[in-house]
Design a protein around this motif. Structure first.
Motif, mmCIF file in Angstrom:
data_model
loop_
_atom_site.group_PDB
_atom_site.id
_atom_site.type_symbol
_atom_site.label_atom_id
_atom_site.label_comp_id
_atom_site.label_asym_id
_atom_site.label_seq_id
_atom_site.Cartn_x
_atom_site.Cartn_y
_atom_site.Cartn_z
ATOM 1 N N GLU A 145 0.672 -1.394 0.122
ATOM 2 C CA GLU A 145 -0.632 0.337 -0.053
ATOM 3 C C GLU A 145 0.582 1.425 -0.058
ATOM 4 O O GLU A 145 0.679 1.987 -0.746
ATOM 5 N N LEU A 146 1.807 1.217 0.656
ATOM 6 C CA LEU A 146 2.973 1.994 0.970
ATOM 7 C C LEU A 146 3.311 2.600 -0.923
ATOM 8 O O LEU A 146 3.174 3.468 -0.817
ATOM 9 N N THR A 147 4.149 0.726 -1.503
ATOM 10 C CA THR A 147 4.691 1.307 -2.110
ATOM 11 C C THR A 147 3.078 1.935 -3.970
ATOM 12 O O THR A 147 4.088 2.919 -4.219
ATOM 13 N N ALA A 148 2.264 1.600 -3.382
ATOM 14 C CA ALA A 148 0.678 2.111 -3.904
ATOM 15 C C ALA A 148 1.035 4.214 -3.437
ATOM 16 O O ALA A 148 0.872 4.802 -4.967
ATOM 17 N N MET A 149 1.138 3.806 -2.941
ATOM 18 C CA MET A 149 0.516 5.788 -2.495
ATOM 19 C C MET A 149 1.779 6.629 -2.726
ATOM 20 O O MET A 149 2.283 7.570 -3.311
ATOM 21 N N LYS A 150 3.200 5.264 -3.236
ATOM 22 C CA LYS A 150 4.477 6.220 -3.996
ATOM 23 C C LYS A 150 4.358 6.653 -5.106
ATOM 24 O O LYS A 150 4.782 7.592 -5.835
ATOM 25 N N GLY A 151 3.641 5.883 -5.600
ATOM 26 C CA GLY A 151 3.336 5.552 -6.655
ATOM 27 C C GLY A 151 2.866 7.024 -7.734
ATOM 28 O O GLY A 151 2.544 7.505 -8.575
ATOM 29 N N VAL A 152 1.571 6.837 -7.156
ATOM 30 C CA VAL A 152 0.403 8.206 -7.414
ATOM 31 C C VAL A 152 1.109 9.445 -6.930
ATOM 32 O O VAL A 152 1.032 10.349 -7.946
ATOM 33 N N MET A 153 1.740 9.954 -5.688
ATOM 34 C CA MET A 153 2.439 10.777 -5.242
ATOM 35 C C MET A 153 4.040 11.248 -6.030
ATOM 36 O O MET A 153 3.878 12.401 -6.429
ATOM 37 N N ARG A 154 3.836 10.382 -6.702
ATOM 38 C CA ARG A 154 6.324 10.521 -7.765
ATOM 39 C C ARG A 154 4.785 10.948 -8.676
ATOM 40 O O ARG A 154 5.802 12.233 -9.873
ATOM 41 N N LYS A 155 3.816 9.822 -9.625
ATOM 42 C CA LYS A 155 2.964 10.641 -10.860
ATOM 43 C C LYS A 155 2.843 12.219 -10.740
ATOM 44 O O LYS A 155 2.924 13.096 -11.716
ATOM 45 N N ALA A 156 1.780 12.819 -9.546
ATOM 46 C CA ALA A 156 1.865 14.154 -9.447
ATOM 47 C C ALA A 156 2.730 15.124 -9.629
ATOM 48 O O ALA A 156 2.539 16.321 -9.351
ATOM 49 N N VAL A 157 4.568 14.424 -9.250
ATOM 50 C CA VAL A 157 5.548 15.659 -8.919
ATOM 51 C C VAL A 157 5.724 15.139 -10.096
ATOM 52 O O VAL A 157 5.756 16.645 -11.456
ATOM 53 N N GLU A 158 5.665 14.162 -10.984
ATOM 54 C CA GLU A 158 5.929 14.328 -12.651
ATOM 55 C C GLU A 158 4.978 15.687 -13.339
ATOM 56 O O GLU A 158 5.293 16.140 -14.048
ATOM 57 N N TRP A 159 3.464 15.539 -12.861
ATOM 58 C CA TRP A 159 2.753 16.266 -13.673
ATOM 59 C C TRP A 159 2.423 17.595 -13.247
ATOM 60 O O TRP A 159 1.676 17.832 -13.843
ATOM 61 N N GLU A 160 3.429 18.193 -12.249
ATOM 62 C CA GLU A 160 3.711 19.205 -12.149
ATOM 63 C C GLU A 160 2.394 19.408 -11.059
ATOM 64 O O GLU A 160 2.197 20.529 -11.044
ATOM 65 N N LEU A 161 2.087 18.816 -9.932
ATOM 66 C CA LEU A 161 0.946 18.622 -9.960
ATOM 67 C C LEU A 161 1.146 19.254 -7.978
ATOM 68 O O LEU A 161 0.358 19.503 -7.268
ATOM 69 N N LEU A 162 2.281 18.892 -7.719
ATOM 70 C CA LEU A 162 3.024 18.550 -6.289
ATOM 71 C C LEU A 162 4.204 18.918 -7.140
ATOM 72 O O LEU A 162 5.104 18.770 -7.800
ATOM 73 N N GLU A 163 5.086 20.133 -5.790
ATOM 74 C CA GLU A 163 6.461 20.237 -5.939
ATOM 75 C C GLU A 163 7.608 19.021 -5.150
ATOM 76 O O GLU A 163 8.451 18.857 -6.067
ATOM 77 N N VAL A 164 7.143 18.460 -4.114
ATOM 78 C CA VAL A 164 7.163 17.626 -3.495
ATOM 79 C C VAL A 164 6.240 16.270 -3.063
ATOM 80 O O VAL A 164 5.220 16.525 -2.913
ATOM 81 N N SER A 165 6.817 14.949 -3.205
ATOM 82 C CA SER A 165 6.445 13.895 -2.859
ATOM 83 C C SER A 165 6.365 14.087 -1.491
ATOM 84 O O SER A 165 6.642 13.525 -0.715
#
Length: 324
Positions: A145-165
């Motif tokens: 589940e942590l891996t899934a959360m990291k994957g979601v947040m990593r894509k949010a950073v890559e798509w410039e919706l977040l600065e840092v995961s």
């Protein structure tokens, strides 16, 4: 520029870009003087925005996207195209069942490292029910589940919706991998005898061919080659194997007999899968009938498909079969 009093309230009077501006501050003169000083500094630095312009910008600013909105409208489409079908379904199941109930209403920017670590602690203290018994949630489950959360947040950073995961750098729990108990040949034979008729061939595939859980569930009739006496574990885009490689496995007489009988008596018309439920879809869990068979065979309260693969590999090596 200056301050003045009107009807028990202090105001500031200033000019900005050729326009005269007035702003009410409050009942204290010092607050008005401090506000005017800050405005002078900001005007000099070129960073000042009048209150009406600042409010207009805030009103027109797009609302922050929530975790649920991001996963539903953006992340799921990306996952569908970049993961195998089974990996995509497993990932969405973790997001929908566990992550969204906690993080769903929160904006992506609102989620902090502390939120995620608190969630992991609660999951580690949780229990789940299977049959009449309850079991603690395993470290392996929480880590997935942590891996899934990291994957979601990593894509949010890559798509410039977040600065840092916020999930970056969070450590996984140390997993306690129990060594599977090796079943003796006699125990394996008793398990085969006690397996329900529609599961007998599935257990035989695990015992005589060493197939993994997902490989068993997604085995297709086209992968069984009767004339050559072998079955193919095919790695496809929809159902990739663990190492993304296909392999051929010879079938012994016992396995061929079990599969032929299964085809005669338990085939689901129209389903491409060798082992499927009444709707023709692959099984997702056979723990209950497998555990019941283990109890009838007198080999314990539970047995796992991985144990059968382990028995296949171990007994094959002991018989002198080349590991490859």
């Amino acid at each position: 520029m200056g301050v003045f009093k009107r009807q028990d309230n202090w105001w500031i009077d200033y000019s900005y870009m050729g326009r005269r501006k007035r702003q009410r501050i409050g009942p204290r003169k010092k607050d008005a003087e401090d506000a005017l000083s800050q405005i002078r500094v900001q005007i000099s630095a070129g960073t000042f925005l009048p209150e009406d312009e600042r409010k207009a910008l805030e009103e027109n600013k797009p609302k922050p996207i929530t975790f649920s909105e991001f996963t539903d409208t953006q992340f799921k489409d990306w996952s569908r195209e970049h993961h195998s079908e089974k990996s995509h379904i497993r990932l969405l199941s973790m997001i929908d069942r566990h992550l969204k109930p906690v993080f769903g209403p929160m904006g992506l920017e609102e989620i902090t490292r502390k939120h995620i670590e608190d969630y992991l602690i609660r999951r580690r203290r949780s229990r789940y029910k299977r049959g009449t018994k309850t079991f603690p949630t395993s470290e392996a489950t929480i880590n997935r589940e942590l891996t899934a959360m990291k994957g979601v947040m990593r894509k949010a950073v890559e798509w410039e919706l977040l600065e840092v995961s916020p999930a970056h750098g969070i450590r996984e729990f140390k997993e306690k991998n129990a060594v599977p108990v090796l079943l003796e040949r006699e125990e394996v034979m008793r398990l085969l005898d006690e397996a329900p008729p529609h599961f007998h061939a599935l257990v035989a595939c695990a015992v005589y061919a060493g197939l993994r859980r997902e490989e068993l569930f997604y085995l297709r009739w086209r992968d069984i080659h009767w004339k050559r006496g072998e079955l193919v574990v095919a790695s496809t885009r929809e159902h990739a194997t663990k190492n993304n490689e296909s392999r051929r496995i010879p079938m012994n007489k016992a396995l061929i007999t079990a599969l032929e009988q299964h085809k005669r008596e338990h085939i689901i018309v129209g389903s491409p899968y060798v082992f499927s439920n009444r709707r023709g879809r692959p099984y997702t869990d056979i723990r209950e009938p497998l555990d019941a068979a283990a109890q009838r065979a007198g080999i314990g309260d539970t047995v796992k498909l991985h144990q059968l693969r382990h028995a296949f590999c171990s007994h094959a090596l002991m018989s002198g079969v080349d590991p490859r």
